[in-house]
Design an enzyme around this catalytic site. Sequence first.
Site, PDB file in Angstrom:
ATOM      1  N   THR A   1       0.801  -1.226   0.000  1.00  0.00           N
ATOM      2  CA  THR A   1       0.000   0.000   0.000  1.00  0.00           C
ATOM      3  C   THR A   1       0.832   1.273   0.000  1.00  0.00           C
ATOM      4  O   THR A   1       0.291   2.354  -0.198  1.00  0.00           O
ATOM      5  CB  THR A   1      -0.965   0.034   1.200  1.00  0.00           C
ATOM      6  OG1 THR A   1      -0.219   0.112   2.410  1.00  0.00           O
ATOM      7  CG2 THR A   1      -1.871  -1.195   1.210  1.00  0.00           C
ATOM      8  N   LEU A   2       2.148   1.154   0.198  1.00  0.00           N
ATOM      9  CA  LEU A   2       3.018   2.331   0.145  1.00  0.00           C
ATOM     10  C   LEU A   2       3.556   2.599  -1.259  1.00  0.00           C
ATOM     11  O   LEU A   2       4.261   3.581  -1.483  1.00  0.00           O
ATOM     12  CB  LEU A   2       4.187   2.174   1.126  1.00  0.00           C
ATOM     13  CG  LEU A   2       3.788   2.277   2.602  1.00  0.00           C
ATOM     14  CD1 LEU A   2       4.909   1.773   3.497  1.00  0.00           C
ATOM     15  CD2 LEU A   2       3.408   3.704   2.961  1.00  0.00           C
TER      16      LEU A   2
ATOM     17  N   GLU B   1       2.994   0.690   9.938  1.00  0.00           N
ATOM     18  CA  GLU B   1       3.292  -0.743   9.939  1.00  0.00           C
ATOM     19  C   GLU B   1       3.195  -1.386  11.324  1.00  0.00           C
ATOM     20  O   GLU B   1       3.528  -2.557  11.486  1.00  0.00           O
ATOM     21  CB  GLU B   1       4.688  -0.988   9.347  1.00  0.00           C
ATOM     22  CG  GLU B   1       4.873  -0.443   7.944  1.00  0.00           C
ATOM     23  CD  GLU B   1       4.036  -1.140   6.891  1.00  0.00           C
ATOM     24  OE1 GLU B   1       3.301  -2.096   7.211  1.00  0.00           O
ATOM     25  OE2 GLU B   1       4.107  -0.733   5.718  1.00  0.00           O
TER      26      GLU B   1
END
Length: 143
Positions: free
Chosen positions: A12-13, A81
Amino acid sequence: MQKQLPVFVYGTLLKGFHNHALCVKPFPHTEAKATIEGEIYHLPEGYPGLLLGEGAEVTGAILDFAPEVYEKALAVLDELETYYGQWDPRNEYERTVVVARLAETGQEVPVYVYRYLDHDYVRQAGTKVEHGDWRRFMEEAAE
């Protein structure tokens, strides 16, 4: 002060995903396509879990943050995270150092990466991304 290493991202980054806009884009950085050794699984929560190991390849990008924002950017990634520090029992992911291979040149560089800690959960609940490219997995799932 921690060693300033680039960060390898694989989920997702990555550019084009929501967390990139929130957690990466605000900080000056460069990006380069790269791979690391490991396996990636798509978890029911909608994001990937990485298990490190040899024999398979994970596709992603290396983010190299500008020195003046590095500590702040890394703190934002740690929070996303659920990484509180080395060996902290609250960690969902562990930030560790691995070697990444740049796609363009083949050069190997040390990077930080967030690996998923609960191997049993990843393997039981997750869907293995056989080709190692979570972006491609998500694009194929949307078709």
